[in-house]
Design a protein around this motif. Structure first.
Motif, mmCIF file in Angstrom:
data_model
loop_
_atom_site.group_PDB
_atom_site.id
_atom_site.type_symbol
_atom_site.label_atom_id
_atom_site.label_comp_id
_atom_site.label_asym_id
_atom_site.label_seq_id
_atom_site.Cartn_x
_atom_site.Cartn_y
_atom_site.Cartn_z
ATOM 1 N N GLN A 1 1.122 4.301 -2.898
ATOM 2 C CA GLN A 1 1.048 5.748 -2.634
ATOM 3 C C GLN A 1 2.266 6.458 -3.214
ATOM 4 O OE1 GLN A 1 0.513 6.106 1.637
ATOM 5 N NE2 GLN A 1 -1.265 4.754 1.541
ATOM 6 N N ASP B 1 0.837 -1.215 0.000
ATOM 7 C CA ASP B 1 0.000 0.000 0.000
ATOM 8 C C ASP B 1 0.867 1.258 0.000
ATOM 9 O OD1 ASP B 1 -2.305 -1.401 -0.057
ATOM 10 O OD2 ASP B 1 -2.801 -1.129 2.074
ATOM 11 N N GLU B 2 1.924 1.232 0.786
ATOM 12 C CA GLU B 2 2.820 2.406 0.824
ATOM 13 C C GLU B 2 3.467 2.629 -0.542
ATOM 14 O OE1 GLU B 2 3.952 2.057 5.598
ATOM 15 O OE2 GLU B 2 5.281 1.155 4.094
ATOM 16 N N GLU C 1 1.254 5.732 -11.457
ATOM 17 C CA GLU C 1 0.172 4.882 -10.946
ATOM 18 C C GLU C 1 -0.172 3.743 -11.902
ATOM 19 O OE1 GLU C 1 0.104 8.149 -12.365
ATOM 20 O OE2 GLU C 1 -1.146 8.838 -10.718
#
Ligand SMILES: C[S@@+](CC[C@H](N)C(=O)[O-])C[C@H]1O[C@@H](n2cnc3c(N)ncnc32)[C@H](O)[C@@H]1O
Length: 224
Positions: free
Chosen positions: A194, A190-191, A202
Motif C-alpha cells: 500500500q 501488505d502494508e 507499485e
C-alpha cells in the motif's frame, strides 16, 4: 494480526549503539549483499546511497563486494555513526565509504541522483514510512536499482516472543529489547504494498524471505 506499535525512530543511546555495532551481523549482512547481487546481477559502479546506514557494516560489506563503487551512508543518530568508527578503522574498503549524519526525509544523499540505493532495517523505524519512499524517489536516478530489506510484523504476540527466543536468546538485553520492539514496529508485506502504491512505486516487488524478513526490490521509473 497485532497492530503496529512504533518504536523511537533514531537509535540515539550510546549503549544501544555500541551493542548494535559490536553484535555479529556477518551472516544477515552478507546475506543482504548476496540478495542484492541476485536481484541485480552485474557490476555496481559509481556512488551508492545507503539509507539508515547505522555504524556502516552493510555499507562496508557492499563496498567490499563491489570494488568500483563508493557508498554514501546517511543516518540520523550520531551515536550509531560514532559506533562505526571501530568498524571503519583499518578496513580495506573504508576509503570508499562515507557516512554522514542526516534525518530522512529532510536529509539528501550528497551525490544525488544515485543509480543504486540500498537500505537495511530502516523502514520499521520510521513513524511515517513515506519518508523512505519519498527519499528514494527524490534521490534516485531514473531507472535506479533499489534494494531494501527489513523485518516484517508477525501475526501474534506469541510469534514475536518465539522469534526473540529463537534469534536473540544470547544477545545482550538491550539488543533483545530492541529486536522485540522492532518486530512490533515492523510493517506487513501488505502494508508495504500500500505504501508503494501511494508513492507511485507499485512496480516494486515485496517478497517474504524468512520467518521475520522481507525484501522490497525494484527500479525507479525511467522517466519522472
Ligand atoms: C536497525 S538500524 C540499521 C542500521 C544499518 N542499516 C544496519 O543494517 O546495520 C536502523 C537505523 O536507522 C536510523 N534511522 C531511523 N530513522 C531515521 C531517519 N528518519 N533518518 C535517518 N536515519 C534513521 C537509526 O538511527 C538506526 O541507526
Amino acid at each position: 494480526m497485532i497492530p503496529r506499535r512504533p518504536e523511537p525512530e533514531l537509535m540515539l543511546e550510546p549503549e544501544q549503539a555500541r551493542a548494535y555495532a559490536e553484535a555479529d551481523f556477518a551472516a544477515p549482512h552478507e546475506g543482504f549483499v548476496d540478495a542484492f547481487a541476485e536481484a541485480f546481477p552485474g557490476p555496481v559502479t559509481g556512488p551508492v546511497l545507503d539509507l539508515g546506514c547505522g555504524p556502516g557494516d552493510v555499507s562496508l560489506r557492499f563496498a567490499t563486494r563491489y570494488p568500483d563503487c563508493e557508498v554514501d551512508g546517511l543516518d540520523g543518530a550520531p551515536a550509531m555513526l560514532a559506533a562505526g568508527d571501530a568498524l571503519m578503522a583499518g578496513h580495506p574498503a573504508a576509503d570508499r565509504v562515507h557516512l554522514a549524519e542526516g534525518c530522512l526525509p529532510e536529509a539528501r544523499g550528497p551525490r544525488a541522483p544515485y543509480a543504486t540505493i540500498i537500505s537495511n532495517s530502516l523502514l520499521h523505524h520510521l513513524h511515517d514510512p513515506a519518508a523512505l519512499w519519498q527519499t528514494i524517489a527524490r534521490d534516485g536516478a531514473p531507472g535506479a536499482a533499489v534494494f531494501i530489506m527489513d523485518l516484517r510484523r508477525p501475526d501474534t504476540t506469541e510469534t514475536v516472543r518465539a522469534l526473540v527466543a529463537e534469534y536473540a536468546a544470547d544477545a545482550p538485553p538491550v539488543l533483545r529489547h530492541d529486536f522485540e520492539h522492532s518486530l512490533h514496529a515492523a510493517f506487513t508485506p501488505d502494508e508495504v504494498q500500500q505504501q508503494l502504491a501511494a508513492a507511485g512505486l507499485e512496480g516494486f516487488t515485496v517478497t517474504v524471505t524468512s520467518d521475520r524478513h522481507m525484501t522490497i526490490v525494484g527500479r525507479l521509473p525511467e522517466t519522472a
